[in-house]
Design a protein around this motif. Structure first.
Motif: not given
Length: 418
Positions: A264-274, A362-366
């Motif tokens: 996961q990226g910091d914030g899990e920004i897509t909501f299902c971001g991880a 990518l930002l949500g998961s990396a």
């Protein structure tokens, strides 16, 4: 291997298991398992949607994801002797995908997924810019993840539980429901909603049944946000080796957990971001009697991060300030500043051939790093987002020769009817 106290059969639904977990917070959900202080144990965990998301090239499942059914939590685990006012010590000894199951229809069986949720079904951190449903599937190889939907990247997972916490007291539950109802009342028709009130439909409440089930279902808090009990904090650094100190609000503490993430990226920004998955956790629990008062930990969890993070040493970073896309100045709005930093990173990645949605996924998961870099220089807060350069198989830094052009592959699937 520690004793498996909460088993899950991958061939059965979450509600058809030998021991049934829960997906709401309430003090009257009975403990599924009782352990003594000092116990080490294993628990299986189901992916948060109980198998509703599939390993395919369609995002219709993300569009129609059943949010009323989440999160599928393992527990509650009562700890003998725990009383309100104590601190519950939880050591994460190990955490990973479903053991010995490297293929199959469930996330965690050798694969996981990241989703951009449609604005009308949960949305995300950048939902106004990305209102439609998209999905990326990630394949696991040892500790690494790659994706046919976001090619040319490979990174080491920071495996962690997105959600872990103790049960609220009756008084604390009432406080949650009251303050969140007041927030909803300020804009009751907002899409996505400002908060999620109690919802009996889709409730899973362990061994409760009949009239008691109906009562608790009508009162129980949804598990989507973090609160005083910990909950859905989505802290990517709660990896193997972490020690967490949770406030205890009810006898037994009633610890529950789930929502495992491969990365996961910091914030899990897509909501299902991880990268969502099912799997297992090995935990050790203990108590500090009266610890809430002794350490002033009354409405928050504190933790010692794990020691197994991937060792990335080179980064490319993007900054943002608290000015809207329309040019309106906001006062020290760090949330907006982080949004702008993420949007700058997304725009940059499109110069190499990625679609904006691939970059967002990518930002949500990396394992990106999000930081508050300046919060005092009025009127602009400054936030930054750091991408590890080693995850790309092409040079990502600016150069006189210009950006290389990659093949973006099949792209991220989009739901047909958003």
């Amino acid at each position: 291997m520690p004793e498996l106290l909460f088993p899950l059969d991958s061939s059965k639904k979450f509600t058809d298991q030998k021991i049934i977990g829960h997906n709401r917070w309430h003090p009257d959900i009975p403990a599924a398992v009782t352990v003594k202080p000092g116990t080490t144990f294993r628990a299986d965990c189901r992916e948060w949607f109980d198998g509703a998301i599939h390993n395919d090239d369609s995002a219709e499942d993300i569009l129609n994801a059943p949010l009323k059914n989440v999160h599928t939590l393992s527990g509650p685990f009562a700890v003998e002797g725990a009383e309100p006012g104590d601190l519950l010590i939880v050591d994460i000894l190990d955490v990973g995908p479903i053991p010995q199951e490297d293929s199959g229809p469930l996330a965690g069986q050798g694969w996981g997924y990241t989703g951009i949720f449609a604005k009308k079904n949960g949305g995300g951190f950048l939902t106004d810019q990305f209102p439609d449903a998209y999905k990326a599937i990630w394949d696991f190889s040892g500790q690494s993840a790659t994706s046919r939907h976001v090619p040319h990247v490979k990174f080491t997972g920071m495996i962690h539980p997105g959600l872990m916490g103790t049960a609220p007291s009756k008084e604390l539950l009432g406080k949650w429901n009251q303050r969140e109802a007041a927030l909803i009342a300020t804009d009751p028709e907002r899409v996505p909603p400002l908060a999620l009130p109690p919802e009996p439909e889709g409730a899973v409440l362990g061994s409760l049944s009949g009239a008691e089930f109906d009562r608790v279902a009508s009162e129980a808090a949804r598990t989507a946000p973090p609160r005083e009990n910990g909950g859905n904090q989505d802290i990517k650094n709660l990896t193997k080796g972490s020690r967490v100190f949770y406030p205890v609000f009810v006898p037994g503490a009633n610890l529950s957990f789930g929502d495992l993430h491969f990365s996961q990226g910091d914030g899990e920004i897509t909501f299902c971001g991880a990268i969502e998955m099912g799997g297992f956790m090995d935990l050790h629990v203990d108590l500090i009697k009266g610890g809430m008062e002794t350490y002033g930990v009354k409405e928050n969890a504190i933790f010692l991060p794990g020691n197994t993070d991937p060792q990335y040493s080179e980064w490319i970073a993007f900054s943002g300030t608290s000015v809207t896309l329309e040019g309106e100045q906001k006062y020290l709005d760090s949330d907006l500043a982080y949004q702008r930093a993420c949007l700058h990173a997304i725009d940059y990645l499109t110069k190499f051939g990625y679609s904006p949605e691939q970059a967002y996924l990518l930002l949500g998961s990396a394992p990106i790093e999000g930081r508050l870099s300046g919060v005092v220089d009025i009127p602009n807060s400054c936030a930054t987002v750091y991408l590890p350069t080693a995850i790309f198989d092409f040079p990502i830094a600016p150069s006189a020769g210009g950006p290389v052009t990659i093949d973006p592959g099949i792209g991220a699937p989009k739901a047909a009817a958003n």
